[in-house]
Design a protein around this motif. Structure first.
Motif, mmCIF file in Angstrom:
data_model
loop_
_atom_site.group_PDB
_atom_site.id
_atom_site.type_symbol
_atom_site.label_atom_id
_atom_site.label_comp_id
_atom_site.label_asym_id
_atom_site.label_seq_id
_atom_site.Cartn_x
_atom_site.Cartn_y
_atom_site.Cartn_z
ATOM 1 N N VAL A 107 -28.516 6.836 -9.927
ATOM 2 C CA VAL A 107 -29.418 5.993 -10.889
ATOM 3 C C VAL A 107 -28.678 4.829 -11.609
ATOM 4 C CG1 VAL A 107 -31.019 6.209 -13.112
ATOM 5 C CG2 VAL A 107 -31.046 7.818 -11.229
ATOM 6 N N LYS A 108 -27.475 5.225 -12.158
ATOM 7 C CA LYS A 108 -26.582 4.347 -12.798
ATOM 8 C C LYS A 108 -26.180 3.402 -11.897
ATOM 9 C CE LYS A 108 -23.832 3.008 -16.155
ATOM 10 N NZ LYS A 108 -24.320 2.974 -17.364
ATOM 11 N N HIS A 128 -21.036 20.224 -17.621
ATOM 12 C CA HIS A 128 -22.170 19.384 -17.047
ATOM 13 C C HIS A 128 -22.361 18.009 -18.160
ATOM 14 C CE1 HIS A 128 -26.737 19.254 -15.802
ATOM 15 N NE2 HIS A 128 -25.974 18.087 -15.477
ATOM 16 N N SER A 129 -22.373 18.191 -19.205
ATOM 17 C CA SER A 129 -22.546 16.978 -20.174
ATOM 18 C C SER A 129 -21.198 16.095 -20.036
ATOM 19 C CB SER A 129 -22.918 17.477 -21.532
ATOM 20 O OG SER A 129 -21.767 18.170 -22.136
ATOM 21 N N ALA A 158 -21.653 12.290 -19.026
ATOM 22 C CA ALA A 158 -21.105 11.190 -19.803
ATOM 23 C C ALA A 158 -20.229 10.275 -19.039
ATOM 24 C CB ALA A 158 -20.642 11.522 -21.059
ATOM 25 N N LYS A 159 -19.054 10.779 -18.359
ATOM 26 C CA LYS A 159 -18.241 10.195 -17.689
ATOM 27 C C LYS A 159 -18.890 9.124 -16.580
ATOM 28 C CE LYS A 159 -13.926 12.494 -18.332
ATOM 29 N NZ LYS A 159 -12.936 11.165 -19.046
ATOM 30 N N ASP A 165 -26.067 7.819 -20.932
ATOM 31 C CA ASP A 165 -26.242 7.258 -22.237
ATOM 32 C C ASP A 165 -26.532 8.268 -23.345
ATOM 33 O OD1 ASP A 165 -26.233 4.156 -21.584
ATOM 34 O OD2 ASP A 165 -27.564 4.782 -20.046
ATOM 35 N N LYS A 166 -27.043 9.151 -22.786
ATOM 36 C CA LYS A 166 -27.308 10.404 -23.894
ATOM 37 C C LYS A 166 -27.384 11.767 -23.031
ATOM 38 C CE LYS A 166 -30.261 11.839 -27.589
ATOM 39 N NZ LYS A 166 -29.177 12.201 -28.572
#
Lengths: 230, 95
Positions: A89-90, A106-107, A111-112, A116-117
């Motif tokens: 998606v990015k 996972h978060s 984030a890396k 965005d959130k």
């Protein structure tokens, strides 16, 4: 003004509810899941529901995910799939990506690679639940920042009959009352009793705190912990 | 016997009205006491239980309110207001 477009990838309990609520708010929603049965069920609730593999870049491109203003990746079963879907998606150029995570690792990875959130609904709910169980006079709590919260507090007995100013809420506890919710008993013309709720969104220093009030209070976590014990 | 029934009905109405008066004036203990007198006369009064629930909810006793709404519903399954109030306190979405 054109409607905002949202993409929801992964239509489990969380994802499908996010998609439905967005649609209820009048947004355009593209809902994607690999399971055809789930997609068929969702098709009546959202603008477009598609069966596609979230880790298939071409399938995501063809689905039009790049046109979305915001994409919510809510794949909980497989961290690997969630991460790959986020990356795709990015790379497709979506500006705002929100990823539902199941662990801290996972978060961090999400984030890396450009989330965005990151959100942990289960962790956040667990925290809220514990807060409500431990402090029975707290109806809800919202985290505003690292150190500040907003809470809904049943007016403690010692404040009943005092004005906001005289109660010393601000001077003694260092918190601010930003709204007052009052449960007002009513009886209609047919004799039926009920409760009406009145909200004072701009309480003044001279407004009286009554027995049936709920105080909406903002302050530092440390200050709020003091008032919770009153 | 007929007269006794009439007196009881009048008492029940009086206690109910008095309970509502206290409820309107935020006198929770007095209101609950009156609604309980209604129940002593008529144990099947779903409205009295519902009104105790409302009074308890107004005063911030949500556990007690839930208990009373449930009791009202056990006496009258079609008591819509009691169902709505109970669902709201439990956190259920309206059906």
């Amino acid at each position: 003004m054109p409607k905002k477009q949202f993409g929801v990838i992964g239509l489990g309990t969380f994802g499908s509810n996010v998609a439905k609520e967005l649609e209820k708010k009048g947004m355009q929603v593209l809902a994607i899941d690999i399971d055809m049965d789930i997609v068929n069920k969702m098709s009546q609730y959202v603008t477009q529901a598609l069966a596609a593999d979230a880790v298939d870049e071409k399938a995501m491109k063809d689905a039009g995910i790049a046109d979305c203003d915001t994409v919510i990746v809510s794949i909980g079963e497989s961290v690997e799939t969630s991460i790959l879907a986020t990356l795709i998606v990015k790379e497709l150029g979506v500006k705002n990506i929100i990823v539902k995570c199941v662990s801290q690792w996972h978060s961090r990875v999400a984030a890396k690679i450009g989330a965005d959130k990151v959100i942990y609904p289960e962790f956040e709910m667990a925290k809220k639940l514990v807060e409500n169980i431990v402090s029975t006079n707290i109806l809800s709590q919202i985290e505003l920042s690292k150190d500040y919260d907003l809470i809904e507090l049943i007016a403690p007995k010692i404040f009943w009959g005092s004005t906001i100013k005289d109660s010393g809420i601000r001077s003694n506890y260092g918190v601010n009352v930003i709204a007052l919710r009052r449960r007002v008993p009513t009886v209609d013309d047919n004799g039926n009793a009920d409760i009406k709720e009145e909200v004072n969104m701009v309480p003044c220093a001279d407004d009286e705190i009554m027995q049936n009030d709920v105080l909406v209070v903002i302050g530092s976590r440390e200050a709020l912990s003091k008032i919770k014990k009153v | 016997m007929k007269d006794d029934g009439k007196i009881q009905k009048n008492d029940k109405t009086e206690h109910m009205e008095l309970g509502k008066f206290y409820f309107l004036n935020n006198k929770c203990d007095e209101a609950i006491s009156e609604f309980k007198k209604v129940i002593e006369i008529d144990a099947g009064s779903a409205e009295a239980y519902y009104n105790i629930g409302l009074t308890k909810e107004t005063c911030g006793d949500f556990c007690g309110a839930k208990e009373m709404y449930s009791k009202a519903l056990s006496l009258d399954q079609n008591y819509k207001s009691a169902r709505e109030k109970l669902n709201k306190l439990i956190g259920l979405e309206d059906e």
